[in-house]
Design a protein around this motif. Structure first.
Motif, PDB file in Angstrom:
ATOM      1  N   LYS A   1      -4.415   2.414 -11.129  1.00  0.00           N
ATOM      2  CA  LYS A   1      -3.401   1.633 -10.426  1.00  0.00           C
ATOM      3  C   LYS A   1      -3.224   0.341 -11.196  1.00  0.00           C
ATOM      4  O   LYS A   1      -4.124  -0.481 -11.266  1.00  0.00           O
TER       5      LYS A   1
ATOM      6  N   ILE B   1       8.051   5.517  -3.817  1.00  0.00           N
ATOM      7  CA  ILE B   1       8.029   5.989  -2.431  1.00  0.00           C
ATOM      8  C   ILE B   1       8.244   4.831  -1.453  1.00  0.00           C
ATOM      9  O   ILE B   1       8.876   4.990  -0.421  1.00  0.00           O
TER      10      ILE B   1
ATOM     11  N   PRO C   1      -5.485  -2.781  -3.125  1.00  0.00           N
ATOM     12  CA  PRO C   1      -6.172  -3.691  -2.204  1.00  0.00           C
ATOM     13  C   PRO C   1      -5.710  -5.125  -2.447  1.00  0.00           C
ATOM     14  O   PRO C   1      -5.494  -5.520  -3.591  1.00  0.00           O
TER      15      PRO C   1
ATOM     16  N   ASP D   1      -1.041  -5.116   5.979  1.00  0.00           N
ATOM     17  CA  ASP D   1      -1.577  -4.532   4.747  1.00  0.00           C
ATOM     18  C   ASP D   1      -1.576  -3.021   4.951  1.00  0.00           C
ATOM     19  O   ASP D   1      -2.459  -2.472   5.591  1.00  0.00           O
TER      20      ASP D   1
ATOM     21  N   GLY E   1       0.045  -2.046  -9.065  1.00  0.00           N
ATOM     22  CA  GLY E   1       0.471  -1.200  -7.951  1.00  0.00           C
ATOM     23  C   GLY E   1       1.099   0.116  -8.398  1.00  0.00           C
ATOM     24  O   GLY E   1       1.322   1.000  -7.595  1.00  0.00           O
TER      25      GLY E   1
ATOM     26  N   THR F   1       4.682  11.801  -9.347  1.00  0.00           N
ATOM     27  CA  THR F   1       3.592  10.832  -9.312  1.00  0.00           C
ATOM     28  C   THR F   1       2.429  11.346 -10.137  1.00  0.00           C
ATOM     29  O   THR F   1       2.268  12.542 -10.326  1.00  0.00           O
TER      30      THR F   1
ATOM     31  N   ILE G   1     -10.280  -0.526   1.772  1.00  0.00           N
ATOM     32  CA  ILE G   1     -10.023   0.387   0.661  1.00  0.00           C
ATOM     33  C   ILE G   1     -10.619  -0.218  -0.606  1.00  0.00           C
ATOM     34  O   ILE G   1     -10.402  -1.399  -0.901  1.00  0.00           O
TER      35      ILE G   1
ATOM     36  N   SER H   1       2.174  -5.951   2.750  1.00  0.00           N
ATOM     37  CA  SER H   1       1.579  -5.766   1.425  1.00  0.00           C
ATOM     38  C   SER H   1       1.290  -4.289   1.226  1.00  0.00           C
ATOM     39  O   SER H   1       0.919  -3.593   2.168  1.00  0.00           O
ATOM     40  N   VAL H   2       1.456  -3.815   0.004  1.00  0.00           N
ATOM     41  CA  VAL H   2       1.219  -2.404  -0.290  1.00  0.00           C
ATOM     42  C   VAL H   2       0.953  -2.170  -1.766  1.00  0.00           C
ATOM     43  O   VAL H   2       1.404  -2.937  -2.609  1.00  0.00           O
TER      44      VAL H   2
ATOM     45  N   GLU I   1       2.168  10.801  -1.386  1.00  0.00           N
ATOM     46  CA  GLU I   1       1.922  12.048  -0.683  1.00  0.00           C
ATOM     47  C   GLU I   1       2.066  11.920   0.825  1.00  0.00           C
ATOM     48  O   GLU I   1       2.415  12.880   1.503  1.00  0.00           O
TER      49      GLU I   1
ATOM     50  N   GLN J   1       0.304   6.516   0.538  1.00  0.00           N
ATOM     51  CA  GLN J   1       0.480   7.130  -0.782  1.00  0.00           C
ATOM     52  C   GLN J   1       1.830   7.841  -0.849  1.00  0.00           C
ATOM     53  O   GLN J   1       2.412   8.163   0.185  1.00  0.00           O
TER      54      GLN J   1
ATOM     55  N   ARG K   1      -9.439   3.951  -6.460  1.00  0.00           N
ATOM     56  CA  ARG K   1      -9.386   5.375  -6.781  1.00  0.00           C
ATOM     57  C   ARG K   1     -10.763   5.863  -7.231  1.00  0.00           C
ATOM     58  O   ARG K   1     -11.500   5.146  -7.908  1.00  0.00           O
TER      59      ARG K   1
HETATM   60  C1  WT7 Z   1      -2.487   4.650  -3.966  1.00  0.00           C
HETATM   61  C2  WT7 Z   1      -1.206   5.401  -3.739  1.00  0.00           C
HETATM   62  C3  WT7 Z   1       2.236   3.790  -0.872  1.00  0.00           C
HETATM   63  C4  WT7 Z   1       3.191   3.108  -1.661  1.00  0.00           C
HETATM   64  C5  WT7 Z   1       2.739   2.513  -2.932  1.00  0.00           C
HETATM   65  C6  WT7 Z   1       1.681   3.252  -3.692  1.00  0.00           C
HETATM   66  C7  WT7 Z   1      -3.336   2.529  -3.421  1.00  0.00           C
HETATM   67  C8  WT7 Z   1      -1.708   1.824  -1.643  1.00  0.00           C
HETATM   68  C9  WT7 Z   1      -2.827   0.299  -0.590  1.00  0.00           C
HETATM   69  C10 WT7 Z   1      -3.367  -0.722   0.246  1.00  0.00           C
HETATM   70  C11 WT7 Z   1      -5.363  -0.566  -0.971  1.00  0.00           C
HETATM   71  C12 WT7 Z   1      -3.638   0.822  -1.609  1.00  0.00           C
HETATM   72  C13 WT7 Z   1      -4.361   3.593  -3.091  1.00  0.00           C
HETATM   73  C14 WT7 Z   1      -3.528   4.839  -2.903  1.00  0.00           C
HETATM   74  N1  WT7 Z   1      -2.909   1.763  -2.257  1.00  0.00           N
HETATM   75  N2  WT7 Z   1      -1.648   0.949  -0.652  1.00  0.00           N
HETATM   76  N3  WT7 Z   1      -2.665  -1.296   1.233  1.00  0.00           N
HETATM   77  N4  WT7 Z   1      -4.636  -1.119   0.013  1.00  0.00           N
HETATM   78  N5  WT7 Z   1      -4.913   0.392  -1.799  1.00  0.00           N
HETATM   79  O1  WT7 Z   1       1.858   4.636  -3.676  1.00  0.00           O
HETATM   80  O2  WT7 Z   1       1.766   5.173  -6.106  1.00  0.00           O
HETATM   81  O3  WT7 Z   1       1.320   6.954  -4.355  1.00  0.00           O
HETATM   82  O4  WT7 Z   1      -0.340   5.126  -4.808  1.00  0.00           O
HETATM   83  O5  WT7 Z   1      -2.215   3.239  -3.952  1.00  0.00           O
HETATM   84  O6  WT7 Z   1      -5.226   3.734  -4.171  1.00  0.00           O
HETATM   85  O7  WT7 Z   1      -4.237   6.040  -3.092  1.00  0.00           O
HETATM   86  P1  WT7 Z   1       1.182   5.528  -4.771  1.00  0.00           P
END
Ligand code: WT7
Length: 631
Positions: free
Chosen positions: A520, A308, A387, A409, A523, A262, A511, A383-384, A415, A413, A514
């Protein structure tokens, strides 16, 4: 995008509340943080362990927390073997549809057999416990079988998303010293075949460690195969060695399960490590409680298993819970923008999990596409990835969920391994808020000094307590793990998420995005550094700065400010060439929206590019503190 003034709660129906697996959030949350280890031990009791743990959590060497040390298990034992002794054996594990319309279905019994065969094929190629196997595949059932086959024999999988270029693939192969790669001749996207094996061939030329490539036939593409290096999967499974029986290797709780690369704010993408024990407990518990999984449910996570989201909530958490998983190979708009809604209708999907970008892009085609299909099987939505703006939330809620389906929602991450901040089906919802921390997690919004900010004020999102899904670290780079996540609040021992957020007067988390140089886009996660170093590899470029600007569908899009070498003329031609250059080297997901030619970049006196100044200028916002700016 977040609207703190939208105070209206969306309440779940009585039917949802009465049937929910978790019926009271506050009480269980209090217990789970006051008795964190007991709570997780109770959840761990739902799984099979070959040997019980010596302790729930070893926190003697933070931030290298060890969950369930001393325990032995294998995540595949819980995802497949265990189900063979129960009625789940005969249940559908996977309903898969290819983009051209071909359908394949597998019971838990047959997935178990497929995975054993695959595992035996890997063994016959000399793959052993601890070896890293790279998987670069289209979204076909064998992608999942390959992951589970690695895990079954104790090998470590490293899945590389199929949208990455051959160079990005080679970087990941080389970093992990991987000697085996699994791919397919091609896969279908938007009515065309993406030729994956030929991308792998190019990557292998850049990978000195690569010895063996196993290719699955999917799209009848003519591919170049080299003797002694390349094997067709269908040839190998035909050999007597590939029997339907393969013992699942017993692993230590903290043995490596997979690597997943990542992007961070600096340097090349890093491999995060997840392990068998804690990750099994965390993904299965979160999946069951948040998606309220019932035995009869059909669950569809529309992500690619290469991220992930797919690892945790298509493959592992999901199969541990004995769910029926729906999977689709291709584009949501092929051949028409209602392909997804047709899938929901055809397979009677009960739970749908996707990203705000996908929702926004389908929303653009209007309500008539979903309305032509029967979506009444849906009970819960998810949702993921970024935001979700209230407009998209409301469309998803009203048009897809017919006003009946709560939206989970989920904030998390790569991580974190699993959901960290998320509603439950019983939670009164606010569109655009991920609501509250999952059980066991103490999460806060703090200022630079680590003091909690006031209600409604923006600050850094930090996680104050360890959780079983947390990454075990950056592969072979402990220092980078400490520097990236644990140095900012080292005094307090908190995990720094890299996100900013607000907490409102009801304790709901919002949220914002970043705070580092991670972008992002749709997504997906990309680093400014990666984009800039590819730009610099082009003869015309002296230096550049990549920033994220808001985009109505993708959430963000990439804008690059570039300084040209003498003798190069700025213009549309060169811009097109540079955009092509980025796509060739990083993959189509990294496509810049615009490249802007400038004479110089704003920098600090120590020479660091001030991307926030570029961003503020592009958005017409105040430029903030410019005292460190070199003139
Ligand atoms: C980053 C992590 C977790 C699986 C997909 C992304 C953003 C993730 C949300 C949410 C607002 C979100 C954050 C985070 N993020 N889910 N529901 N609302 N922001 O995984 O590629 O490791 O990215 O995605 O900024 O830090 P990732």
């Amino acid at each position: 995008m977040n609207n703190l003034n939208d105070r209206r709660f969306y309440y779940p129906s009585q039917q949802i509340t009465e049937n929910a697996i978790v019926k009271d959030y506050d009480e269980l949350y209090r217990y789970s943080v006051e008795h964190r280890e007991e709570f997780w031990a109770e959840q761990a009791e739902n799984l099979f362990w070959h040997k019980r743990w010596d302790a729930v959590l070893d926190k003697s060497n933070p931030p290298f927390y060890r969950w369930f040390p001393g325990a032995r298990t294998n995540i595949v034992y819980n995802a497949l073997d265990r189900h063979q002794q129960t009625p789940v054996r005969n249940k559908l594990a996977l309903i898969w549809e290819g983009e051209p319309g071909d359908v394949r279905t597998f019971s838990y019994h047959s997935v178990n057999r497929e995975v054993s065969q695959f595992a035996n094929v890997l063994k016959s190629m000399g793959v052993k416990k601890g070896d890293v196997v790279t998987i670069y595949m289209p979204q076909i059932p064998e992608q999942i079988f390959a992951m589970l086959a690695c895990a079954r024999i104790g090998a470590v999988h490293s899945v590389v998303f199929g949208g990455f270029s051959h160079e990005s693939l080679a970087d990941r192969i080389n970093d992990a010293n991987s000697r085996v790669v699994i791919t397919a001749d091609g896969g279908y996207k938007r009515g065309k075949v993406v030729e994956m094996k030929s991308i792998v061939n190019k990557a292998m030329e850049l990978s000195p460690t690569m010895e063996i490539c196993i290719t699955i036939r999917r799209a009848n593409v003519d591919v170049y195969m080299e003797n002694g290096r390349d094997y067709w999967y269908h040839d190998l499974v035909g050999l007597p060695i590939a029997s339907y029986k393969c013992e699942t290797e017993v692993m230590e709780s903290d043995d490596m399960l997979f690597l997943l690369y990542t992007s961070g704010s600096t340097g090349k993408p890093k491999a995060l490590v997840h392990t068998h024990g804690g990750y099994s407990v965390y993904t299965s518990t979160t999946h069951r409680m948040v998606f309220d999984l019932k035995p009869e449910d059909r669950y569809w996570c529309a992500a690619d298993p290469g991220w992930i989201t797919g690892h945790s909530y298509i493959v592992y958490g999901t199969l541990i819970n004995g769910a029926t998983v729906v999977m689709y190979e291709g584009a949501p708009t092929y051949p028409y923008p209602d392909r997804w809604w047709k899938m929901v209708d055809k397979y009677g999907v009960n739970i749908l999990y996707t990203s705000p970008t996908a929702i926004r892009s389908l929303m653009r085609f209007g309500d008539s596409w979903p309305k032509r299909n029967d979506l009444s099987s849906l009970r819960l939505l998810g949702s993921v990835g970024e935001p979700i703006n209230p407009e998209a939330w409301k469309w998803y809620h009203e048009i897809i969920g017919n006003g009946r389906c709560p939206i989970m929602d989920t904030w998390w991450q790569t991580e974190t391994g699993g959901f960290m901040i998320t509603p439950l089906p019983i939670t009164p919802l606010k569109p655009g808020s991920a609501s509250k921390p999952f059980f066991g997690n103490e999460i806060s919004v703090v200022n630079e000094e680590g003091r909690e900010v006031n209600v409604g004020e923006e600050g850094n999102l930090v996680i104050k307590s360890p959780w079983p899904g947390m990454t075990a670290g950056v592969y072979k780079d402990n220092q980078r793990f400490i520097d990236t996540y644990w140095s900012k609040y080292s005094k307090q021992g908190w995990y720094q998420t890299g996100d900013s957020a607000k907490i409102d007067e009801d304790g709901y988390f919002w949220i914002i995005g970043r705070t580092d140089d991670v972008i992002k886009i749709s997504g997906y996660r990309l680093g400014s550094y990666e984009l800039e170093s590819i730009m610099s590899s082009h003869a015309a470029i002296v230096e550049s700065a990549a920033i994220a600007l808001p985009h109505p569908v993708k959430g963000n899009c990439i804008h690059i400010y570039a300084v040209l070498r003498k003798g190069y003329e700025p213009g549309k031609e060169l811009e097109k060439e540079l955009i092509g250059h980025v796509i060739t080297h990083l993959g189509p997901i990294a496509k810049p929206e615009e490249i802007i030619f400038v004479d110089q970049l704003p920098k600090t006196r120590s020479g660091k590019i001030m991307r926030r100044v570029l961003k503020a200028r592009a958005l017409g916002l105040p430029e903030g503190d410019l005292s460190t700016l070199e003139d």
